[in-house]
Scaffold this motif. Structure first.
Motif, PDB file in Angstrom:
ATOM      1  N   TRP A 110       0.831  -1.206   0.000  1.00 49.21           N
ATOM      2  CA  TRP A 110       0.000   0.000   0.000  1.00 49.21           C
ATOM      3  C   TRP A 110       0.868   1.259   0.000  1.00 49.21           C
ATOM      4  O   TRP A 110       0.608   2.213  -0.743  1.00 49.21           O
ATOM      5  CB  TRP A 110      -0.915  -0.008   1.214  1.00 49.21           C
ATOM      6  CG  TRP A 110      -2.020   0.996   1.148  1.00 49.21           C
ATOM      7  CD1 TRP A 110      -2.017   2.269   1.645  1.00 49.21           C
ATOM      8  CD2 TRP A 110      -3.301   0.814   0.535  1.00 49.21           C
ATOM      9  NE1 TRP A 110      -3.214   2.890   1.391  1.00 49.21           N
ATOM     10  CE2 TRP A 110      -4.023   2.017   0.710  1.00 49.21           C
ATOM     11  CE3 TRP A 110      -3.913  -0.243  -0.129  1.00 49.21           C
ATOM     12  CZ2 TRP A 110      -5.322   2.180   0.239  1.00 49.21           C
ATOM     13  CZ3 TRP A 110      -5.204  -0.076  -0.595  1.00 49.21           C
ATOM     14  CH2 TRP A 110      -5.889   1.124  -0.410  1.00 49.21           C
ATOM     15  N   LEU A 129       2.403   1.821  -3.374  1.00 51.25           N
ATOM     16  CA  LEU A 129       1.417   2.345  -4.319  1.00 51.25           C
ATOM     17  C   LEU A 129       1.132   3.822  -4.077  1.00 51.25           C
ATOM     18  O   LEU A 129       0.690   4.526  -4.988  1.00 51.25           O
ATOM     19  CB  LEU A 129       0.117   1.536  -4.226  1.00 51.25           C
ATOM     20  CG  LEU A 129       0.170   0.103  -4.768  1.00 51.25           C
ATOM     21  CD1 LEU A 129      -1.145  -0.618  -4.494  1.00 51.25           C
ATOM     22  CD2 LEU A 129       0.477   0.082  -6.261  1.00 51.25           C
ATOM     23  N   ILE A 144      -1.724   2.053 -17.080  1.00 54.52           N
ATOM     24  CA  ILE A 144      -1.222   1.581 -15.792  1.00 54.52           C
ATOM     25  C   ILE A 144       0.165   0.988 -16.003  1.00 54.52           C
ATOM     26  O   ILE A 144       0.388   0.217 -16.941  1.00 54.52           O
ATOM     27  CB  ILE A 144      -2.173   0.532 -15.192  1.00 54.52           C
ATOM     28  CG1 ILE A 144      -3.547   1.158 -14.928  1.00 54.52           C
ATOM     29  CG2 ILE A 144      -1.603  -0.053 -13.910  1.00 54.52           C
ATOM     30  CD1 ILE A 144      -4.598   0.163 -14.516  1.00 54.52           C
ATOM     31  N   LEU A 190       3.747  -2.521 -11.086  1.00 50.77           N
ATOM     32  CA  LEU A 190       2.901  -3.431 -10.310  1.00 50.77           C
ATOM     33  C   LEU A 190       3.580  -4.785 -10.110  1.00 50.77           C
ATOM     34  O   LEU A 190       3.584  -5.337  -9.001  1.00 50.77           O
ATOM     35  CB  LEU A 190       1.556  -3.639 -11.007  1.00 50.77           C
ATOM     36  CG  LEU A 190       0.544  -2.497 -10.997  1.00 50.77           C
ATOM     37  CD1 LEU A 190      -0.787  -2.979 -11.556  1.00 50.77           C
ATOM     38  CD2 LEU A 190       0.354  -1.931  -9.602  1.00 50.77           C
ATOM     39  N   MET A 203      -1.970  -8.071  -6.933  1.00 51.81           N
ATOM     40  CA  MET A 203      -1.583  -6.708  -7.293  1.00 51.81           C
ATOM     41  C   MET A 203      -2.608  -5.963  -8.148  1.00 51.81           C
ATOM     42  O   MET A 203      -2.901  -4.792  -7.875  1.00 51.81           O
ATOM     43  CB  MET A 203      -0.219  -6.715  -7.985  1.00 51.81           C
ATOM     44  CG  MET A 203       0.954  -6.925  -7.037  1.00 51.81           C
ATOM     45  SD  MET A 203       0.972  -5.797  -5.623  1.00 51.81           S
ATOM     46  CE  MET A 203       1.008  -4.213  -6.444  1.00 51.81           C
ATOM     47  N   TYR A 216      -4.386  -2.677  -6.547  1.00 50.77           N
ATOM     48  CA  TYR A 216      -4.170  -1.405  -7.249  1.00 50.77           C
ATOM     49  C   TYR A 216      -5.481  -0.634  -7.385  1.00 50.77           C
ATOM     50  O   TYR A 216      -5.546   0.568  -7.095  1.00 50.77           O
ATOM     51  CB  TYR A 216      -3.563  -1.655  -8.631  1.00 50.77           C
ATOM     52  CG  TYR A 216      -3.554  -0.423  -9.501  1.00 50.77           C
ATOM     53  CD1 TYR A 216      -2.569   0.548  -9.352  1.00 50.77           C
ATOM     54  CD2 TYR A 216      -4.554  -0.208 -10.452  1.00 50.77           C
ATOM     55  CE1 TYR A 216      -2.572   1.700 -10.135  1.00 50.77           C
ATOM     56  CE2 TYR A 216      -4.563   0.936 -11.233  1.00 50.77           C
ATOM     57  CZ  TYR A 216      -3.573   1.885 -11.076  1.00 50.77           C
ATOM     58  OH  TYR A 216      -3.588   3.027 -11.845  1.00 50.77           O
ATOM     59  N   TYR A 217      -6.528  -1.322  -7.815  1.00 47.30           N
ATOM     60  CA  TYR A 217      -7.812  -0.642  -8.005  1.00 47.30           C
ATOM     61  C   TYR A 217      -8.455  -0.274  -6.668  1.00 47.30           C
ATOM     62  O   TYR A 217      -9.114   0.767  -6.559  1.00 47.30           O
ATOM     63  CB  TYR A 217      -8.752  -1.516  -8.837  1.00 47.30           C
ATOM     64  CG  TYR A 217      -8.428  -1.484 -10.310  1.00 47.30           C
ATOM     65  CD1 TYR A 217      -8.659  -0.336 -11.065  1.00 47.30           C
ATOM     66  CD2 TYR A 217      -7.877  -2.591 -10.950  1.00 47.30           C
ATOM     67  CE1 TYR A 217      -8.353  -0.293 -12.418  1.00 47.30           C
ATOM     68  CE2 TYR A 217      -7.568  -2.556 -12.301  1.00 47.30           C
ATOM     69  CZ  TYR A 217      -7.807  -1.405 -13.030  1.00 47.30           C
ATOM     70  OH  TYR A 217      -7.491  -1.355 -14.374  1.00 47.30           O
ATOM     71  N   HIS A 234      -6.729   0.516  -4.016  1.00 49.49           N
ATOM     72  CA  HIS A 234      -5.927   1.675  -3.600  1.00 49.49           C
ATOM     73  C   HIS A 234      -6.395   2.932  -4.321  1.00 49.49           C
ATOM     74  O   HIS A 234      -6.574   3.991  -3.702  1.00 49.49           O
ATOM     75  CB  HIS A 234      -4.450   1.402  -3.899  1.00 49.49           C
ATOM     76  CG  HIS A 234      -3.529   2.521  -3.517  1.00 49.49           C
ATOM     77  ND1 HIS A 234      -3.267   3.589  -4.365  1.00 49.49           N
ATOM     78  CD2 HIS A 234      -2.820   2.756  -2.382  1.00 49.49           C
ATOM     79  CE1 HIS A 234      -2.434   4.412  -3.769  1.00 49.49           C
ATOM     80  NE2 HIS A 234      -2.141   3.941  -2.568  1.00 49.49           N
ATOM     81  N   ARG A 235      -6.602   2.833  -5.611  1.00 48.63           N
ATOM     82  CA  ARG A 235      -7.021   4.006  -6.382  1.00 48.63           C
ATOM     83  C   ARG A 235      -8.395   4.497  -5.942  1.00 48.63           C
ATOM     84  O   ARG A 235      -8.627   5.710  -5.831  1.00 48.63           O
ATOM     85  CB  ARG A 235      -7.031   3.672  -7.881  1.00 48.63           C
ATOM     86  CG  ARG A 235      -7.179   4.908  -8.756  1.00 48.63           C
ATOM     87  CD  ARG A 235      -6.957   4.600 -10.211  1.00 48.63           C
ATOM     88  NE  ARG A 235      -8.060   3.845 -10.785  1.00 48.63           N
ATOM     89  CZ  ARG A 235      -8.137   3.550 -12.088  1.00 48.63           C
ATOM     90  NH1 ARG A 235      -7.164   3.910 -12.917  1.00 48.63           N
ATOM     91  NH2 ARG A 235      -9.166   2.868 -12.559  1.00 48.63           N
TER      92      ARG A 235
END
Length: 228
Positions: free
Chosen positions: A89, A92, A161, A166, A206, A210-211, A213-214
């Motif tokens: 986290w 990212l 991306i 990643l 991952m 990632y999504y 986190h976004r």
């Protein structure tokens, strides 16, 4: 590929690791990385459900000698689940301090392992193992689906991306964990666990993290204040 992954270590390792986890948690809270803490704790719980509920109870692929399975797997899952995903986290976040955030877990793993190796001879020994052939195929399918979605989105130019970033995080975090086990003499010197596990196990999450986190960082800052 079907092979067994095993670890043998002194129970002193658990004591030292819990102390290190508390220090790591305190550092994250001091620097107001509260979102990373929450994600790490939730990841630890997910790991526990998978490790105890599926691998140990349902599939019977996890064996434990020298410790109570429930409490041992709760500690183990929270240990690497919390550490790995809090670290992911923070990477990212791209806050310019990737080296500092990366050194923290690596220093902890190596230090705890070496102290346990040097001073743990008088403590009970614990051996754990798991046969991974039964579920690496499923893990690979999850990994493939996630990365395939991002590849498709990139090729359609819906978004751009950084796939190398990643994969570097997913492979690098697991590799660091596997390497620390090898360096500390906890895991036998075999190439399969460090290579196969590094490519698949943490890396499979991952695309999804990632999504997540976004989505969350658009709404909240790391200290949980609203991202206005």
């Amino acid at each position: 590929m079907d092979f067994s992954v095993s670890r043998t270590f002194s129970s002193l390792y658990i004591i030292l690791d819990i102390l290190w986890l508390l220090i790591y948690l305190a550092i994250l809270l001091y620097f107001r990385r509260r979102l990373a803490v929450i994600v790490g704790l939730l990841a630890g719980l997910v790991y526990f459900v998978v490790d105890f509920g599926i691998f140990y109870k349902l599939l019977g692929t996890r064996q434990i000698n020298g410790a109570d399975p429930f409490w041992f797997l709760l500690w183990l899952s929270m240990s690497y689940g919390f550490t790995n995903f809090a670290w992911i986290w923070l990477l990212l976040d791209k806050d310019g301090q990737a080296v500092e955030w990366s050194l923290l877990p690596i220093l902890g793993w190596v230090t705890v392992g070496q102290l346990s190796h040097n001073f743990g001879s008088g403590f009970p020994e614990i051996t754990i193992s798991r046969n991974i052939g039964a579920y690496h195929g499923v893990m690979t399918l999850i990994l493939c689906a996630g990365y395939l979605y991002i590849v498709f989105r990139n090729l359609k130019q819906k978004e751009r991306i950084n796939l190398l970033w990643l994969m570097a995080i997913g492979i690098g975090v697991q590799f660091s964990w596997e390497a620390s086990l090898l360096i500390n003499g906890i895991r036998p010197p075999l190439w399969q666990p460090i290579v196969v596990n590094s490519l698949i196990e943490t890396n499979l999450g991952m695309p999804y993290i990632y999504y997540i986190h976004r989505f969350l960082t658009k709404r909240y800052n790391e200290d949980l204040s609203a991202n206005l």
